[in-house]
Write an enzyme that holds these catalytic residues in place. Structure first.
Site, PDB file in Angstrom:
ATOM      1  N   ARG A   1       0.697  -1.168   0.057  1.00  0.00           N
ATOM      2  CA  ARG A   1       0.004   0.029  -0.203  1.00  0.00           C
ATOM      3  C   ARG A   1       0.872   1.265   0.103  1.00  0.00           C
ATOM      4  O   ARG A   1       1.544   1.400   1.006  1.00  0.00           O
ATOM      5  CB  ARG A   1      -0.808  -0.055   1.378  1.00  0.00           C
TER       6      ARG A   1
ATOM      7  N   ASP B   1       2.806  -6.724  10.475  1.00  0.00           N
ATOM      8  CA  ASP B   1       3.843  -6.518  11.306  1.00  0.00           C
ATOM      9  C   ASP B   1       3.870  -7.252  12.746  1.00  0.00           C
ATOM     10  O   ASP B   1       4.584  -8.146  13.179  1.00  0.00           O
ATOM     11  CB  ASP B   1       3.793  -5.226  12.020  1.00  0.00           C
TER      12      ASP B   1
ATOM     13  N   THR C   1      -0.900   7.698  -0.772  1.00  0.00           N
ATOM     14  CA  THR C   1      -2.333   7.491  -1.523  1.00  0.00           C
ATOM     15  C   THR C   1      -3.304   6.503  -1.236  1.00  0.00           C
ATOM     16  O   THR C   1      -4.263   6.412  -1.459  1.00  0.00           O
ATOM     17  CB  THR C   1      -2.076   7.261  -3.342  1.00  0.00           C
TER      18      THR C   1
ATOM     19  N   ASP D   1      -1.198  -3.581  12.460  1.00  0.00           N
ATOM     20  CA  ASP D   1      -0.741  -3.887  11.339  1.00  0.00           C
ATOM     21  C   ASP D   1      -0.639  -5.413  11.600  1.00  0.00           C
ATOM     22  O   ASP D   1       0.195  -5.932  12.055  1.00  0.00           O
ATOM     23  CB  ASP D   1       0.438  -3.137  11.131  1.00  0.00           C
TER      24      ASP D   1
HETATM   25  N1  URA Z   1      -3.792  -3.322   7.162  1.00  0.00           N
HETATM   26  C1  URA Z   1      -3.631  -3.586   8.228  1.00  0.00           C
HETATM   27  O1  URA Z   1      -2.825  -4.405   8.543  1.00  0.00           O
HETATM   28  N2  URA Z   1      -4.270  -3.338   9.376  1.00  0.00           N
HETATM   29  C2  URA Z   1      -5.407  -2.315   9.628  1.00  0.00           C
HETATM   30  O2  URA Z   1      -5.779  -2.066  10.091  1.00  0.00           O
HETATM   31  C3  URA Z   1      -5.540  -1.933   7.804  1.00  0.00           C
HETATM   32  C4  URA Z   1      -4.711  -2.397   6.780  1.00  0.00           C
END
Ligand code: URA
Length: 213
Positions: A108, A207, A112, A204
């Protein structure tokens, strides 16, 4: 299970309990990984409920059985969106070990929030196969839409999207772009925040799965 035409929420208590453990910030990387694998096995159960079965003759210890139902595992293709999708693949492959596997590399752009593809490798002849695309977080929906756009160019026999968490904004974007593709998820959270994170969410997913934060 809660169901709309296009979204199936797997509300089973086992799934919901494990999801709560995953959300907690104290949950370690090892626990998060194990829980994602376990939930993914349960999501696989739901996502594969309409797989085609054929029948074969087998010998039980007692007698011949003429019409024993069997899956053709090779007909199923699981596609993980890198990198957090790997966590879902792990669990789903425990349930359907003969499934073929593809990968889409997509990150991502943090400004943007648009997806950028950097890797694409999937099995051939998707037109004869059931394809399940896996990514834990359906957040903006942009990478899910882009992944489905890309896979549709290979004309899959059928297509589903499996995630752990979705939000209303992501589901709207996804279903507007791909009304023909059902989503299977463990929960639909409240909303998306201004940084593109699902709220309350779990942070995330990549992560937390790989300990990269
Ligand atoms: N990607 C993620 O890992 N967590 C989110 O909350 C949104 C996108």
């Amino acid at each position: 299970m809660t169901e709309t035409a296009q979204t199936v929420v797997v509300s089973h208590p086992l799934v919901q309990h494990k999801l709560t453990l995953m959300r907690r910030k104290e949950t370690t990387v090892a626990e998060f990984r194990r829980l994602l694998k376990e939930i993914s096995m349960l999501l696989a159960y739901e996502a594969t409920r309409d797989l085609h079965v054929t029948h074969m003759r087998i010998e039980t210890p007692v007698q011949t059985m003429e019409n024993a139902p069997v899956l053709d595992g090779k007909k199923l293709v699981l596609i993980g969106i890198l990198r957090a999708g790997l966590g879902i693949l792990d669990g789903m492959l425990e349930i359907v070990p003969a499934a073929r596997v593809g990968h889409i590399g997509m990150y991502r752009n943090h400004e943007t929030l648009e997806p950028v593809e950097y890797f694409f490798k999937v099995p051939g002849k998707l037109q004869d196969r059931t394809v399940i695309i896996c990514d834990p977080m359906l957040a903006t929906g942009n990478s899910a839409v882009a992944a489905v756009d890309r896979i549709k160019r290979n004309k899959p026999g059928s297509l589903k999207f499996v995630c752990l968490l979705a939000c209303p904004e992501g589901l709207k974007t996804f279903h507007e772009a791909h009304p023909d593709v059902p989503v299977v998820t463990a929960a639909v959270d409240e909303r998306l925040n201004e940084k593109g994170y699902i709220i309350p969410g779990l942070g995330d997913a990549g992560d937390r799965l790989f300990g990269t934060r």
